[in-house]
Structures are given as C-alpha cells and as structure tokens.
Design a protein around this motif. Structure first.
Motif, short mmCIF file in Angstrom:
data_model
loop_
_atom_site.label_atom_id
_atom_site.label_comp_id
_atom_site.label_asym_id
_atom_site.label_seq_id
_atom_site.Cartn_x
_atom_site.Cartn_y
_atom_site.Cartn_z
N THR A 47 0.83 -1.22 0.00
CA THR A 47 0.00 0.00 0.00
C THR A 47 0.86 1.26 0.00
O THR A 47 0.43 2.30 -0.52
N ASN A 48 2.06 1.21 0.58
CA ASN A 48 2.95 2.37 0.52
C ASN A 48 3.29 2.72 -0.92
O ASN A 48 3.29 3.88 -1.32
N ARG A 49 3.57 1.69 -1.72
CA ARG A 49 3.90 1.94 -3.12
C ARG A 49 2.69 2.44 -3.90
O ARG A 49 2.79 3.32 -4.75
N LYS A 50 1.53 1.89 -3.56
CA LYS A 50 0.30 2.37 -4.22
C LYS A 50 0.03 3.84 -3.86
O LYS A 50 -0.40 4.62 -4.71
N ALA A 51 0.26 4.18 -2.60
CA ALA A 51 0.04 5.58 -2.16
C ALA A 51 0.91 6.54 -2.98
O ALA A 51 0.44 7.60 -3.43
N LEU A 52 2.17 6.16 -3.20
CA LEU A 52 3.07 7.01 -4.00
C LEU A 52 2.57 7.13 -5.44
O LEU A 52 2.57 8.21 -6.02
N GLN A 53 2.12 6.01 -5.99
CA GLN A 53 1.62 6.02 -7.39
C GLN A 53 0.38 6.90 -7.52
O GLN A 53 0.25 7.68 -8.47
N ILE A 54 -0.54 6.76 -6.57
CA ILE A 54 -1.80 7.53 -6.63
C ILE A 54 -1.49 9.02 -6.52
O ILE A 54 -2.05 9.85 -7.25
N ALA A 55 -0.58 9.37 -5.62
CA ALA A 55 -0.23 10.79 -5.42
C ALA A 55 0.47 11.36 -6.66
O ALA A 55 0.33 12.54 -6.97
N GLU A 56 1.20 10.51 -7.38
CA GLU A 56 1.85 10.97 -8.60
C GLU A 56 0.82 11.28 -9.68
O GLU A 56 0.98 12.20 -10.48
#
Length: 264
Positions: A47-56
């Motif tokens: 989920t940390n990686r998904k959070a970064l992707q979504i914010a990008e």
C-alpha cells in the motif's frame, strides 16, 4: 461553502480495492466538493507503493507512508476487510524505503497500536511503533497515529518521544486521555461518522478547533447509510463541528486550514 478549495481530508485509504474501478471519479467528486488536499495512508509495502503512485497521478492527493501493526493487518486481510497480498516483509528495509522517499511524503502514517484483535503481541507492536516514531523524528515529518483499544499506551509512548506534530486518528480513548492530547498540543481527527458517533461528538466538544482535523478514513466510517465513504464526504465532518461548536461553517473551514498550514 465559499468557493475556495480549502477542505482537507487528513486520512484516507485510496489504495483500497473498493476504489479500484472508479478512482478518477472519486477524485473528481472531491475536487467538485472543494477539497484542496487528500492524504492517502500506506500501511505496508504494497500500500505504501500504491500511495506514492496515486499521489503521482492526482495533484490533490499527498502520500503518507507507514507500517500498521502487522498482526492486526494480517487479521484484516484474513477476514477480507482489507484484501491484500501476503503481509510478510522486512520491517527495517521498509523503514529505509520510507526514509528514501521522505521528500515525496507528507506524513508518517498510518502507524500505531491495536489491541482490538490481538492481545498478546503488545511488546512487538510497541517496538514497531517506537521505530516509526524514531523515523518521524529523523525525517522531521508529522505522524498519524492509530490507537484502537490501546489509547493509553499510545499516548504514553508519544509523550516520551520528541515529536511535536502528532495527529491522533479516530481517537476513542477516555476523557482523561483526550485531555492529554489537548495539553500536549497534539491534533485529533474528527471522522465523517461523527454524524452518528457519540464518542467523536464528545471529542468535538472537548478539543479546541485549533487542534482538529477532519478525515473520512475512506472507504470506512461513512456518514451515509449503505454507501462507501469517499473524500468528498469530508464536508460532513466540518458541518458537524460547526453545529456542535456553534460556529459558522466558513470559520471552521478557515481554522482547520490554518491547522494544516501550521503543521505541514
């Protein structure tokens, strides 16, 4: 509501599978509802990686990275509450990953303690929580804290840290502990289910407006029956605070926006 985009959803889980088919629309709804910022919280490597992707991808989304109590998350995965891949990973490696991304993130979160599911792993939970606090101190970021059925331990551990920028998410502790949050100049969130939750209505009464944020915890804690929560609904928290505190809605929005500027 004034047309200024000033609403803030300080805590959500936009990576959740409930959003996988219509996140574009959810973000669009949030913009139409005058949101300025949505914080999305990671809770493990996936989920940390998904959070970064979504914010990008979306300009109004800012990522928070964290490690949630591991056994609790495993329980939630097993029960189907938070469908994720297997939750096995190297904690120290993930902490290094968060540190490496410190310039991209807004806060360390969601982290904390949870004795609701698991009573016997308290020592491990506290050790992990202390590591996350040290990380927040080191990279100088606010921390967003979960403390279900573990409020007293969470408050005590935070009090012995050097952290000043502390946000207690969905805090459900006793009045004496709410008072400690106030005295320590920490912040507490008022989630959208304040519309029906006596606990959060009481917190709203007790805690000064200068120490409050609003959150949805999307897709959880919906203010509307049989409807998935989403960031656009954060306005419900603002409206309830205005009602309980006898303030103008605009005044509540301005105050919480000032809190945002003060801590971030």
């Amino acid at each position: 509501v004034s047309t200024y985009k000033m609403l803030i959803d300080i805590h959500s889980h936009l990576d959740h599978c409930y959003f996988k088919d219509d996140l574009d629309k959810v973000i669009d709804n949030a913009k139409k509802a005058n949101l300025k910022v949505i914080l999305t919280a990671g809770i493990n490597p996936e989920t940390n990686r998904k959070a970064l992707q979504i914010a990008e991808k979306y300009d109004i989304v800012k990522p928070c990275l964290g490690i949630y109590p591991i056994q609790t998350l495993q329980k939630e995965i097993d029960s189907g509450d938070y469908p994720l891949k297997e939750n096995k990973f190297d904690i120290d490696e993930e902490i290094r990953f968060i540190e490496k991304n410190k310039n991209k993130i807004t806060a360390v979160g969601e982290v904390g303690l949870d004795y609701f599911w698991i009573k016997d792993k308290q020592k491990e939970q506290k050790e992990l929580f202390e590591k996350m606090i040290s990380l927040a101190e080191k990279i100088n970021k606010p921390i967003i804290v979960h403390s279900r059925k573990a409020e007293e331990d969470a408050v005590n551990i935070l009090q012995s840290s050097k952290l000043k920028k502390i946000i207690m998410h969905c805090f459900s502790g006793k009045k004496a502990l709410v008072k400690k949050i106030i005295d320590n100049n920490w912040f507490a969130t008022i989630p959208t289910n304040v519309t029906k939750s006596f606990q959060f209505q009481e917190n709203t009464k007790l805690i000064p407006i200068t120490q409050l944020f609003c959150e949805t915890d999307s897709p959880y804690l919906t203010p509307f029956k049989d409807q998935r929560n989403e960031p656009a609904f954060v306005l419900e928290s603002y409206k309830k605070i205005a009602e309980i505190k006898g303030m103008e809605l605009k005044e509540v929005i301005n105050n919480i926006y000032m809190n945002w500027q003060k801590i971030f």
